[in-house]
Each structure stands twice: as C-alpha cells, then as structure tokens.
Design an enzyme around this catalytic site. Structure first.
Site, PDB file in Angstrom:
ATOM      1  N   CYS A 121       0.964  -1.230   0.033  1.00 51.25           N
ATOM      2  CA  CYS A 121      -0.046  -0.180   0.050  1.00 51.25           C
ATOM      3  C   CYS A 121       0.883   1.137   0.143  1.00 51.25           C
ATOM      4  O   CYS A 121       2.119   1.137   0.080  1.00 51.25           O
ATOM      5  CB  CYS A 121      -0.756  -0.071   1.290  1.00 51.25           C
ATOM      6  SG  CYS A 121      -2.384   1.062   1.169  1.00 51.25           S
ATOM      7  N   CYS A 123      -0.148   4.331   1.760  1.00 56.74           N
ATOM      8  CA  CYS A 123      -0.487   5.177   2.844  1.00 56.74           C
ATOM      9  C   CYS A 123       0.546   5.640   3.898  1.00 56.74           C
ATOM     10  O   CYS A 123       0.720   6.807   4.256  1.00 56.74           O
ATOM     11  CB  CYS A 123      -1.761   5.106   3.571  1.00 56.74           C
ATOM     12  SG  CYS A 123      -1.776   3.243   4.226  1.00 56.74           S
ATOM     13  N   CYS A 131      -4.047   5.889   0.438  1.00 56.24           N
ATOM     14  CA  CYS A 131      -3.643   4.407  -0.219  1.00 56.24           C
ATOM     15  C   CYS A 131      -3.189   4.559  -1.544  1.00 56.24           C
ATOM     16  O   CYS A 131      -2.522   3.545  -2.266  1.00 56.24           O
ATOM     17  CB  CYS A 131      -4.264   3.531   0.301  1.00 56.24           C
ATOM     18  SG  CYS A 131      -4.925   3.433   1.986  1.00 56.24           S
ATOM     19  N   LYS A 196     -12.165  -5.002   2.035  1.00 52.07           N
ATOM     20  CA  LYS A 196     -11.630  -4.051   3.112  1.00 52.07           C
ATOM     21  C   LYS A 196     -12.506  -2.764   3.214  1.00 52.07           C
ATOM     22  O   LYS A 196     -12.836  -2.103   2.388  1.00 52.07           O
ATOM     23  CB  LYS A 196     -10.328  -3.366   2.580  1.00 52.07           C
ATOM     24  CG  LYS A 196      -9.738  -2.685   3.604  1.00 52.07           C
ATOM     25  CD  LYS A 196      -8.045  -2.363   3.400  1.00 52.07           C
ATOM     26  CE  LYS A 196      -7.786  -1.262   4.356  1.00 52.07           C
ATOM     27  NZ  LYS A 196      -6.445  -0.863   4.370  1.00 52.07           N
ATOM     28  N   ARG A 218     -11.116   7.926   3.613  1.00 56.53           N
ATOM     29  CA  ARG A 218     -10.883   6.620   2.597  1.00 56.53           C
ATOM     30  C   ARG A 218     -12.341   6.189   2.044  1.00 56.53           C
ATOM     31  O   ARG A 218     -12.210   5.099   1.557  1.00 56.53           O
ATOM     32  CB  ARG A 218      -9.998   5.616   3.058  1.00 56.53           C
ATOM     33  CG  ARG A 218      -8.611   5.865   4.027  1.00 56.53           C
ATOM     34  CD  ARG A 218      -7.704   4.586   3.874  1.00 56.53           C
ATOM     35  NE  ARG A 218      -6.713   4.652   4.986  1.00 56.53           N
ATOM     36  CZ  ARG A 218      -5.644   5.484   4.826  1.00 56.53           C
ATOM     37  NH1 ARG A 218      -5.529   6.353   3.943  1.00 56.53           N
ATOM     38  NH2 ARG A 218      -4.800   5.570   5.853  1.00 56.53           N
ATOM     39  N   LYS A 249     -12.165  -7.742   5.989  1.00 58.02           N
ATOM     40  CA  LYS A 249     -11.772  -7.084   6.739  1.00 58.02           C
ATOM     41  C   LYS A 249     -12.518  -5.860   6.893  1.00 58.02           C
ATOM     42  O   LYS A 249     -13.011  -5.222   6.176  1.00 58.02           O
ATOM     43  CB  LYS A 249     -10.254  -6.353   6.322  1.00 58.02           C
ATOM     44  CG  LYS A 249      -9.404  -5.363   7.335  1.00 58.02           C
ATOM     45  CD  LYS A 249      -8.110  -4.876   6.613  1.00 58.02           C
ATOM     46  CE  LYS A 249      -7.466  -4.081   7.563  1.00 58.02           C
ATOM     47  NZ  LYS A 249      -6.087  -3.629   6.759  1.00 58.02           N
ATOM     48  N   SER A 275      -6.893  -3.434  14.332  1.00 60.95           N
ATOM     49  CA  SER A 275      -6.357  -2.850  15.391  1.00 60.95           C
ATOM     50  C   SER A 275      -7.221  -2.199  16.568  1.00 60.95           C
ATOM     51  O   SER A 275      -7.043  -2.748  17.724  1.00 60.95           O
ATOM     52  CB  SER A 275      -5.475  -1.615  15.059  1.00 60.95           C
ATOM     53  OG  SER A 275      -6.310  -0.928  14.439  1.00 60.95           O
ATOM     54  N   TYR A 314      -3.259  -9.436  15.835  1.00 60.84           N
ATOM     55  CA  TYR A 314      -2.358  -8.818  16.872  1.00 60.84           C
ATOM     56  C   TYR A 314      -2.235  -9.607  18.015  1.00 60.84           C
ATOM     57  O   TYR A 314      -1.419  -9.556  19.171  1.00 60.84           O
ATOM     58  CB  TYR A 314      -2.669  -7.426  17.270  1.00 60.84           C
ATOM     59  CG  TYR A 314      -2.773  -6.423  15.906  1.00 60.84           C
ATOM     60  CD1 TYR A 314      -1.476  -6.148  15.011  1.00 60.84           C
ATOM     61  CD2 TYR A 314      -4.010  -6.020  15.196  1.00 60.84           C
ATOM     62  CE1 TYR A 314      -1.564  -5.272  14.116  1.00 60.84           C
ATOM     63  CE2 TYR A 314      -3.947  -5.228  14.260  1.00 60.84           C
ATOM     64  CZ  TYR A 314      -2.673  -5.006  13.409  1.00 60.84           C
ATOM     65  OH  TYR A 314      -2.918  -4.192  12.362  1.00 60.84           O
TER      66      TYR A 314
HETATM   67  C1  PBG Z   1      -3.854   0.859   5.356  1.00 58.39           C
HETATM   68  C2  PBG Z   1      -3.916  -0.073   6.172  1.00 58.39           C
HETATM   69  C3  PBG Z   1      -4.799   0.147   7.164  1.00 58.39           C
HETATM   70  C4  PBG Z   1      -4.948  -0.923   8.116  1.00 58.39           C
HETATM   71  C5  PBG Z   1      -4.130  -2.020   7.281  1.00 58.39           C
HETATM   72  N1  PBG Z   1      -3.341  -1.310   6.300  1.00 58.39           N
HETATM   73  C6  PBG Z   1      -5.717   1.204   7.674  1.00 58.39           C
HETATM   74  C7  PBG Z   1      -6.455   2.051   6.817  1.00 58.39           C
HETATM   75  O1  PBG Z   1      -6.861   1.642   5.691  1.00 58.39           O
HETATM   76  O2  PBG Z   1      -7.035   3.060   7.198  1.00 58.39           O
HETATM   77  C8  PBG Z   1      -5.734  -1.134   9.168  1.00 58.39           C
HETATM   78  C9  PBG Z   1      -5.360  -2.529   9.964  1.00 58.39           C
HETATM   79  C10 PBG Z   1      -5.682  -2.398  11.524  1.00 58.39           C
HETATM   80  O3  PBG Z   1      -6.484  -1.428  11.780  1.00 58.39           O
HETATM   81  O4  PBG Z   1      -5.145  -3.214  12.066  1.00 58.39           O
HETATM   82  N2  PBG Z   1      -3.484   0.418   3.890  1.00 58.39           N
HETATM   83 ZN    ZN Z   2      -3.246   2.003   2.631  1.00 61.13          ZN
END
Ligand code: PBG
Ligand code: ZN
Length: 326
Positions: A121, A123, A131, A196, A218, A249, A275, A314
């Site tokens: 990615c 970002c 991204c 996602k 996003r 996800k 997360s 995690y």
């Molecule tokens: C960005 C990315 C994100 C996560 C994984 N890759 C954040 C987003 O898309 O804003 C989030 C993963 C997580 O919260 O554990 N490509």
């Molecule tokens: Zn990203």
C-alpha cells in the site's frame, strides 16, 4: 412424566468428551502475525495505542520473528514505517526501503521456517497519507496501480512469499499479478484485502503506522459497511484477476461476510482482525472487565467458525502461547 428422547448434554459430560467432539479447532497454524518495523529506530519502542505491540528496529527483526516462529505461527505480515514520505510514495518501492530490508533480514535468518507476507500500500509512504496517489483533489486509480505493482515487485526481489495489497484500488490484483509475472516472480502469491471496509476500527493502526490521511477520508476507495453485495463483487473481481487468497476486513463485526464468501466461492479466505478489535479486548482486559486469554480464543475461534482459513491478528503471539500450553 415424559423424558427427552434426545440428550445433547451426554456429549458435554467431561472435558475429554468435549475435546473429542470439537468441531472447530483453533491452532497457532491458523495465525498470521503482523510486525511493524520503523526505519529510523535504533531499538524497539512500545506502540501507545496498541498495548503489547511494538515498533521494531531492523536490528530487532530476526529475534522477534524467531520468537514468532517458535510459537508455531506460520507467517508474519510486514508493515513498514519509513522516514521519508513524498507525493509518489517512492520509499514504498525503494530496494533499500525498510520493508525490503526487513524481508531480506527475515529470509537470511529464518530461511523457509516462516512464510513472509508484506503489505502493499502507499499510505505510510505518501505525504497525503492516502493509499493511492493524489491527482488534484482525487485519489487517482490507474497511476496508483503502476506504483503498487512496483512495490510488489520490489518486495518479491527482496524475497517475499506473499504480497498483500490493501489499497482498494480497482484492478490492483491484475496489475500486481502482471507486474510480478513480467519480472519473473510468477511464484509469488497474492493475498488481497479484497473486501476491506472503511472502518473506525483502524484508528490504533493509523497511529501505530503513521498512515492517517492528511485530508479527507478513505470513503472513495474502501467499502461501505452497509453493502454486503458490493463486498461480494469485490471478492469476485479479485478472483477473476487471479488472486490466491481473498481477505475480509475487519473480522469480528463482519462474520456474515466471511461466511457468505465461503458459501459463494471456492478460494482460501483470510480474515483480518484489526487494531480496533485488538484495542477493545485489551482495554477491557486491562480494566479487569474480561479475561483476555479466554475472550481472545473465543473471538478467534468464532472467526474460524465463520469460514476463515487464516486470521491476521495482533493476538497471534498471545493466542499461540495459550494454545501451545493446552
Ligand atoms: C492501510 C491499512 C490500514 C490497515 C491496514 N492497512 C488502515 C486504513 O486502511 O486506514 C488497518 C489495519 C488495522 O487496523 O489493524 N492500507
Ligand atoms: Zn493504505
């Protein structure tokens, strides 16, 4: 007096009988452990918004990944935190970039004792924190594709096993497959963040990885959580583009989509327990409201029960420790 003719409690009588009857068995082998590696660090520092998670320096990588492998976890997922960000996300495909160095370091120290996956990615690498690449006030799809393919190829050159695009650009799987094949890496697999969602459960990650967007959000590329049919179209598109593993996800609030994917398609499914899901459990456990070990196993088993073949989490190390002790 009429007695029940079916007694389901018979098979719950003792621990051993219950063990024998288990339909879904969570194993450390189901888990993929994310690691964060920060370019400018001399030694690891704790991640404030994700208690128990750390930002590693390159020097910490071998020891850390070794301890992950020893817990019988078969894969790591590498996230990089670069020093330099720019409009084109150039640090993301720099052959001496932090992710590329981390991949080589793991391969050098562990050989094939762990599968190496890496996030693809932009970002963390773009000044905008988006991204994809910015053109005017928009995130430009097609110029982003070229860059994403370059990132994947640079990771393949470093020795990655699986690239994991998370940018949610249309056509990213096709562009990356083409890029990898043209560069002679037809055996590098793609695990796409196919469905996602735009989720508020990503906040701790954005803090951890320094990847928050500097303007806007996003929503023009990530899925709305209101649209399960659209999520299935994303999965279907990735399959048509030659993806090897699809991903849903986040995980816990999206179990319906995992099971829908399993019903509709014959393809390996990963779930990403994000997360925010981790933070919810950690915070409640730290406050003494819940038992972290038990709740963790319950949640991860539920994700597997819904149909996930593997889980990015995690909790990988913690859960594997608990499972290995039982
Ligand atoms: C960005 C990315 C994100 C996560 C994984 N890759 C954040 C987003 O898309 O804003 C989030 C993963 C997580 O919260 O554990 N490509
Ligand atoms: Zn990203």
């Amino acid at each position: 007096m009429s007695f029940p003719n079916l007694r389901l409690r018979r098979l719950r009588k003792t621990g051993k009988i219950r063990e024998l009857l288990e339909e879904v068995r969570l194993s450390p082998k189901d888990l993929i452990c994310p690691i964060f590696v920060q370019e400018d660090l001399k030694s690891k520092i704790p991640g404030s918004s994700m208690p128990g998670m750390e930002r590693l320096s390159l020097g910490d990588v071998a020891t850390e990944v070794n301890s992950i492998a020893e817990l019988k976890i078969p894969a790591v997922m590498v996230f990089g935190i670069p020093t330099h960000k720019d409009d084109h996300g150039t640090s993301a495909f720099n052959q001496n970039g932090i992710v590329q160095k981390t991949i080589s370091e793991i391969r050098k120290n562990l050989g094939n004792d762990i599968a190496i996956m890496a996030d693809v990615c932009l970002c963390q690498y773009t000044s905008s924190g988006h991204c994809g690449l910015v053109k005017g006030d928009k995130i430009d799809n097609d110029s982003s594709l070229e860059t994403l393919a370059k990132v994947a190829v640079s990771q393949a050159q470093a020795g990655v096993d699986v690239v994991s695009p998370s940018a949610m650009m249309d056509g990213q799987v096709k562009a990356i497959r083409q890029g990898l094949d043209d560069a002679g890496f037809s055996d590098v697999a793609i695990m796409s963040h196919s469905a996602k969602h735009r989720s508020s459960l990503y906040s701790p990650f954005k803090d951890m990885a320094h990847s928050a967007p500097q303007f806007g959000d996003r929503k023009t590329y990530q899925l709305p959580y209101t649209n399960p049919k659209e999520a299935m179209r994303e999965v279907e598109t990735d399959i048509q583009e030659g993806v090897d593993i699809v991903m849903i996800k986040p995980a816990l609030a999206y179990l319906d989509l995992i099971s829908m994917t399993k019903e509709k398609f014959n393809v390996p499914i990963a779930a990403y327990s994000v997360s925010g899901e981790y933070a919810l459990v950690k915070a409640a456990a730290m406050a003494g409201y819940i038992d972290e070990k038990e709740v963790t196993l319950e949640i991860l088993t539920a994700i597997k029960r819904a149909g996930a073949d593997m889980i990015v989490t995690y909790f990988s190390k913690g859960a594997a420790k608990t499972l290995n002790e039982r």
